[in-house]
Design an enzyme around this catalytic site. Sequence first.
Site, short mmCIF file in Angstrom:
data_model
loop_
_atom_site.label_atom_id
_atom_site.label_comp_id
_atom_site.label_asym_id
_atom_site.label_seq_id
_atom_site.Cartn_x
_atom_site.Cartn_y
_atom_site.Cartn_z
N PHE A 1 -0.17 10.21 -7.61
CA PHE A 1 -0.13 8.78 -7.38
C PHE A 1 -0.86 8.01 -8.46
O PHE A 1 -0.88 6.81 -8.44
CB PHE A 1 -0.74 8.45 -6.00
CG PHE A 1 -0.11 9.21 -4.87
CD1 PHE A 1 1.25 9.42 -4.84
CD2 PHE A 1 -0.90 9.76 -3.87
CE1 PHE A 1 1.83 10.13 -3.81
CE2 PHE A 1 -0.33 10.46 -2.81
CZ PHE A 1 1.05 10.65 -2.79
N TRP B 1 2.38 1.63 -3.41
CA TRP B 1 1.36 2.09 -4.38
C TRP B 1 1.30 3.62 -4.40
O TRP B 1 1.08 4.23 -5.45
CB TRP B 1 -0.01 1.53 -4.00
CG TRP B 1 -1.14 2.01 -4.87
CD1 TRP B 1 -1.60 1.43 -6.01
CD2 TRP B 1 -1.95 3.19 -4.67
NE1 TRP B 1 -2.64 2.16 -6.53
CE2 TRP B 1 -2.87 3.25 -5.73
CE3 TRP B 1 -1.97 4.19 -3.70
CZ2 TRP B 1 -3.81 4.26 -5.85
CZ3 TRP B 1 -2.91 5.20 -3.81
CH2 TRP B 1 -3.81 5.24 -4.87
N HIS B 2 1.53 4.24 -3.24
CA HIS B 2 1.39 5.69 -3.15
C HIS B 2 2.50 6.45 -3.86
O HIS B 2 2.31 7.61 -4.23
CB HIS B 2 1.34 6.13 -1.68
CG HIS B 2 0.00 5.94 -1.06
ND1 HIS B 2 -0.43 4.73 -0.54
CD2 HIS B 2 -1.03 6.81 -0.87
CE1 HIS B 2 -1.65 4.87 -0.07
NE2 HIS B 2 -2.05 6.10 -0.26
N GLY B 3 3.64 5.84 -4.04
CA GLY B 3 4.68 6.58 -4.74
C GLY B 3 6.00 5.84 -4.78
O GLY B 3 6.28 4.96 -3.96
N SER C 1 0.83 -1.20 0.00
CA SER C 1 0.00 0.00 0.00
C SER C 1 0.87 1.26 0.00
O SER C 1 0.59 2.22 -0.72
CB SER C 1 -0.92 0.00 1.22
OG SER C 1 -1.67 1.20 1.28
#
Length: 481
Positions: free
Chosen positions: A481, A324-326, A321
């Site tokens: 993102f 996924w954000h960056g 997770s």
Amino acid sequence: MLFNSIDFAVFLPIVFVLYWCAFRGLRARNAFILLASTVFYGWWDWRYLFLVYFSTGLDYFLGRLLDGTEDQRQRKRLLVTSVVTNLGLLAFFKYTDFFITSFNDAFTFMGHPLGIETLRIVLPVGISFYTFQSLSYTIDVYRRQLKASHDPLEFGAFVLFFPQLVAGPIERATNLLPQFATQRVFDIAKARDGLRQILWGLFKKIVVADNCAQLVNTLYADPASQSGSTLVLATVLFAFQIYGDFSGYSDIAIGTARLFGFDLMRNFAFPYFSRDIAEFWRRWHISLSTWFRDYLYIPLGGSRGNKAFVVRNTMIIFIVSGFWHGANWTFIAWGALNALFFLPLVLMDRHRTMSGTVAHGRLLPSIKEALQVLVTFAMACFAWIFFRARDLDQAFTVIGKMLSGSLFQAPEVSSMLTLSISLFGIAMVLVLEWLGRERQYGLHMDGRGTKPLRYALYYTLIIVIIVCAPLGGGEFIYFQF
């Protein structure tokens, strides 16, 4: 096209009027939604339309093939094709430069600099969101939880639906796709509620997030020169900046969809009123949290098995997770830190104890509840340091300053006016959302108050938005993102 732009203020009414007045049939309205969404997405960079249309077309045809065969080997190959292609495109655009840089740094640390040039790839807006939305379709068709769409206009409108295309909520095909197969009828009550939620989202974005950003950007630019107390203030302001920014976007998206007769899933449920970190994650970015739960955590085995198995799955879900954000080690650290906060609750089987609304049926919380909320908020704020920092060195600099004697100095900011507006906006959000915490969003009236009182509140919010809008209000944080 930004929700808080003049462009969108012109675009939305035109699309709304044409949608309800010029188009009557289901396919005609779906085609118009697809056209409007194409214009909306192409407003940033028309070249990336080829990418989103490629992903959409691929999953449409793979879904048809998945639905049309009983050969389990063939079905697995089709699913793998969808997963590998979609995640491959996401990885290329989002993570290629990160891996090149990390590879260079590793060899430089060992005394053998390579000097490999990055590709300077520009990240397409919304790719993380529409990729996951389209993947949910092929996975659900593979699981036989959904029949494949046989209408390319319907499926294209589902993937490119402009209200939530670039920053969510990440819709499930099982929820949104059937709505494109159903004739919509204009509902004035639904439209009014949509406008209320749009207004609330704009207030959180413009008054809270954009004003907080002015201070946070300045204070985090050079944390080494700031006092510990100032950085505590900056971190708290960032907590409300990202909440106002992202939940504000979700409110505008959900409200806009409602204008066109669609119901999107709720993405935020007042997360800063959570009593532990598990409850926080059930209330924050719900569409992403549940996506990872259903398509990664449960297939990995979820909470079944021994404690080591549960620890492994929890760490995986939070680190993925974060990634996924960056493409930055700070996001991985942020995810790992939240996993460490979460694990004690899982291991003690207490991660589902806070299932209701805090202070249910009461105006004020108990002392215990208030302390639980404050502690959870403090934990979230500490994790936000890594989310906001430019790199890990800056994150540890911020923490070091917070632990120094300068923590007890008076905080200093560049603009007391901006700080006052930010605190005023935060106070309004907290009050209205606390009073409406058992409803869908802060301005959800649901028959409350007299009509003059309700409209007085609406016009007050509009005036505050106009007066308190900072110059140069920026993009939404989650666009990156």
